[in-house]
Design a protein around this motif. Structure first.
Motif, short mmCIF file in Angstrom:
data_model
loop_
_atom_site.label_atom_id
_atom_site.label_comp_id
_atom_site.label_asym_id
_atom_site.label_seq_id
_atom_site.Cartn_x
_atom_site.Cartn_y
_atom_site.Cartn_z
N ALA A 1 92.27 30.33 -8.12
CA ALA A 1 93.41 29.58 -7.60
C ALA A 1 94.35 29.15 -8.70
CB ALA A 1 92.91 28.35 -6.84
N TYR A 2 93.96 29.27 -9.97
CA TYR A 2 94.80 28.82 -11.06
C TYR A 2 96.03 29.70 -11.26
CZ TYR A 2 91.21 25.54 -12.25
OH TYR A 2 90.32 24.51 -12.19
N GLN A 3 96.11 30.83 -10.59
CA GLN A 3 97.29 31.65 -10.74
C GLN A 3 98.48 31.06 -9.99
OE1 GLN A 3 96.51 35.57 -9.23
NE2 GLN A 3 95.05 34.79 -7.76
N GLY A 4 98.25 29.98 -9.24
CA GLY A 4 99.31 29.36 -8.48
C GLY A 4 100.32 28.58 -9.30
N GLY A 5 99.93 28.02 -10.42
CA GLY A 5 100.86 27.21 -11.18
C GLY A 5 100.73 27.41 -12.67
N PHE A 6 101.88 27.43 -13.34
CA PHE A 6 101.88 27.64 -14.78
C PHE A 6 101.20 26.50 -15.51
CE2 PHE A 6 103.85 26.79 -18.92
CZ PHE A 6 103.52 27.97 -19.57
N SER A 7 101.46 25.26 -15.08
CA SER A 7 100.89 24.12 -15.81
C SER A 7 99.37 24.12 -15.74
CB SER A 7 101.47 22.80 -15.29
OG SER A 7 101.12 22.60 -13.94
N GLU A 8 98.80 24.47 -14.59
CA GLU A 8 97.35 24.54 -14.46
C GLU A 8 96.77 25.66 -15.33
OE1 GLU A 8 96.13 24.83 -10.40
OE2 GLU A 8 97.13 22.97 -9.84
N THR A 9 97.39 26.83 -15.26
CA THR A 9 96.90 27.97 -16.03
C THR A 9 97.01 27.68 -17.52
OG1 THR A 9 97.60 29.47 -14.27
CG2 THR A 9 97.17 30.45 -16.43
N PHE A 10 98.11 27.08 -17.95
CA PHE A 10 98.29 26.76 -19.36
C PHE A 10 97.26 25.73 -19.82
CE2 PHE A 10 100.32 24.42 -22.88
CZ PHE A 10 100.47 25.48 -23.76
N ALA B 1 91.52 17.47 -21.79
CA ALA B 1 90.99 16.96 -20.53
C ALA B 1 91.91 15.88 -19.95
CB ALA B 1 89.58 16.42 -20.73
N LEU B 2 92.42 15.01 -20.81
CA LEU B 2 93.34 13.97 -20.34
C LEU B 2 94.65 14.58 -19.86
CD1 LEU B 2 92.61 11.18 -22.98
CD2 LEU B 2 91.80 11.33 -20.60
N LEU B 3 95.13 15.62 -20.56
CA LEU B 3 96.32 16.35 -20.10
C LEU B 3 96.08 16.94 -18.72
CD1 LEU B 3 99.13 17.68 -20.59
CD2 LEU B 3 97.88 19.58 -21.64
N SER B 4 94.86 17.45 -18.50
CA SER B 4 94.56 18.06 -17.20
C SER B 4 94.60 17.05 -16.06
CB SER B 4 93.20 18.76 -17.25
OG SER B 4 92.14 17.83 -17.22
N CYS B 5 94.42 15.76 -16.38
CA CYS B 5 94.53 14.73 -15.34
C CYS B 5 95.93 14.70 -14.74
CB CYS B 5 94.19 13.36 -15.92
SG CYS B 5 92.49 13.17 -16.42
N VAL B 6 96.91 15.12 -15.55
CA VAL B 6 98.30 15.14 -15.09
C VAL B 6 98.67 16.49 -14.49
CG1 VAL B 6 100.71 14.93 -15.88
CG2 VAL B 6 98.94 13.45 -16.84
N THR B 7 98.20 17.58 -15.09
CA THR B 7 98.63 18.92 -14.69
C THR B 7 97.77 19.54 -13.59
OG1 THR B 7 97.30 19.98 -16.41
CG2 THR B 7 99.58 19.40 -16.97
N MET B 8 96.57 19.00 -13.36
CA MET B 8 95.67 19.58 -12.37
C MET B 8 95.20 18.50 -11.40
SD MET B 8 93.45 21.82 -15.12
CE MET B 8 92.27 22.41 -13.94
N PRO B 9 95.44 18.68 -10.11
CA PRO B 9 95.04 17.65 -9.15
C PRO B 9 93.53 17.53 -8.97
CG PRO B 9 95.90 19.57 -8.01
CD PRO B 9 96.11 19.81 -9.47
#
Length: 181
Positions: free
Chosen positions: A24-33, A67-75
């Motif tokens: 499912a990570y192909q859905g958004g650039f921020s998640e994939t990055f 990991a803290l960045l992922s709190c913002v970029t990944m729901p």
């Protein structure tokens, strides 16, 4: 273990590429990055552990920062799952290290704490199981081939990192399957 650097890096990047294409990570650039940053940082931590049998605190800090960045970029995972992920593997590792000196290093404990914040508790548990299983297979193969002695120590970090790379993509479904959560 040092002779496996290139293969390890190729394996970690392959997990990212294949996982990103199939998940499912192909859905958004921020998640994939963000996943890419996580996998690159754990790959470096694993390589350092292979080289020196230590994971420097600064790399665990970088993993925690990702990991803290992922709190913002990944729901997902939700914040409660991330907080539980901080403790669910690292505390048992700490207890094991206190009860059986040399069983787990401090770097492994901190690595799983930082990785647990990124993955959430279900994927962190699955990642630890995968990593320990892969480490056991590697150690068993080395024992059979006579490369290590029975009581030899080896770095667990690369296998935990590989488990976390798989855990990003299959950790939650695997945990739900086995633990029926």
């Amino acid at each position: 273990m040092k002779k496996y650097y290139a293969a390890y890096i190729v394996l970690m990047l392959s997990v990212f590429c294949i996982g990103s294409c199939l998940s499912a990570y192909q859905g958004g650039f921020s998640e994939t990055f963000t996943v890419f940053l996580f996998i690159i940082t754990i790959t470096e931590a694993g390589c350092l552990d292979m080289k020196s049998r230590k994971i420097p605190d600064k790399w665990n800090a970088v993993i925690l920062g990702t990991a803290l960045l992922s709190c913002v970029t990944m729901p997902e995972p939700v914040p409660v799952s991330r907080i539980i992920g901080l403790f669910c593997v690292s505390v048992p590792f700490l207890i094991g290290a206190l009860l059986v000196p040399g069983s787990f290093g401090g770097g492994d404990i901190k690595l799983m704490a930082a990785g647990g914040v990124f993955l959430g508790w279900k994927a962190a548990l699955a990642s630890a199981v995968i990593g320990i299983f892969l480490g056991g297979i590697w150690a068993g193969g080395c024992l059979i081939m006579g490369e290590i002695e029975r009581k030899a120590c080896f770095p667990l970090g690369p296998f935990l990192c590989l488990g976390m790379a798989f855990g990003v993509y299959i950790g939650n479904p695997l945990a739900e399957y086995f633990f029926n959560l």
